[in-house]
Design an enzyme around this catalytic site. Structure first.
Site, PDB file in Angstrom:
ATOM      1  N   HIS A   1       0.834  -1.195   0.186  1.00 10.03           N
ATOM      2  CA  HIS A   1       0.040   0.010   0.109  1.00 10.03           C
ATOM      3  C   HIS A   1       0.846   1.209   0.034  1.00 10.03           C
ATOM      4  O   HIS A   1       2.062   0.929   0.560  1.00 10.03           O
ATOM      5  CB  HIS A   1      -0.940  -0.140   1.129  1.00 10.03           C
TER       6      HIS A   1
ATOM      7  N   GLU B   1       0.801   3.809   1.826  1.00 11.39           N
ATOM      8  CA  GLU B   1       1.385   4.362   3.276  1.00 11.39           C
ATOM      9  C   GLU B   1       2.568   3.406   3.683  1.00 11.39           C
ATOM     10  O   GLU B   1       3.542   3.828   4.180  1.00 11.39           O
ATOM     11  CB  GLU B   1       0.156   4.135   4.194  1.00 11.39           C
TER      12      GLU B   1
ATOM     13  N   CYS C   1      -6.304   1.605   5.610  1.00 14.12           N
ATOM     14  CA  CYS C   1      -6.815   0.574   6.073  1.00 14.12           C
ATOM     15  C   CYS C   1      -6.321   0.243   7.671  1.00 14.12           C
ATOM     16  O   CYS C   1      -5.313   0.977   8.038  1.00 14.12           O
ATOM     17  CB  CYS C   1      -6.818  -0.496   4.906  1.00 14.12           C
TER      18      CYS C   1
ATOM     19  N   CYS D   1      -2.567  -0.249   7.320  1.00 11.21           N
ATOM     20  CA  CYS D   1      -1.687   0.940   7.338  1.00 11.21           C
ATOM     21  C   CYS D   1      -1.754   1.727   8.519  1.00 11.21           C
ATOM     22  O   CYS D   1      -0.690   2.437   8.971  1.00 11.21           O
ATOM     23  CB  CYS D   1      -2.080   1.598   6.004  1.00 11.21           C
TER      24      CYS D   1
END
Length: 141
Positions: free
Chosen positions: A44, A46, A74, A77
């Site tokens: 991801h 992040e 999410c 993260c």
């Protein structure tokens, strides 16, 4: 947030999510979502930006850093953000299904959170991506 929005342009074929980490007003890390491109569910934006910032600073603690991301993180993260010690999170679109802070409500007493930053732009980027994806899938059927 505009720097994070710029990152979304690098995401193909992934969901366009961009992230930037700043320290003392300077960008120290940036990333885009690379789950599909890297065949890695943890890739991801992040997570990639956190890893880059940690490497650049030579520490796992990102104390004094701020994160800007185009979609609310999410839970995976969100927890990484909390554990890294980032002091402030700014995000664009709310993640109405898996939002770590608006839906899941992860405890975050040392993290300042500001949502809805450039939300219209961030929503439009996501809407256009999914509209195109649905169209492509419909044309393949």
């Amino acid at each position: 947030m505009l720097n994070a929005i710029e990152q979304t342009k690098k995401c193909k074929p992934d969901v366009p999510i961009g992230c930037v980490i700043k320290k003392d007003g300077q960008v120290i890390a940036s990333a885009c979502n690379r789950r599909e491109l890297d065949n890695d569910i943890t890739a991801h934006a992040e997570m990639l930006a956190i890893k880059e910032a940690q490497k650049k600073l030579g520490t796992s603690r990102l104390t004094g850093c701020e994160m800007y991301v185009t979609l609310e993180p999410c839970p995976m993260c969100g927890w990484a953000i909390i554990q890294s010690g980032i002091k402030a999170l700014y995000f664009g679109s709310y993640n109405n299904q898996y939002g770590a802070f608006s839906v899941i409500n992860l405890p975050h007493e040392n993290l300042k959170i500001y949502g809805g930053i450039e939300e219209d732009i961030c929503n439009k980027i996501l809407e256009e991506f999914f509209k195109e994806l649905r169209s492509d899938n419909k044309n393949r059927a």
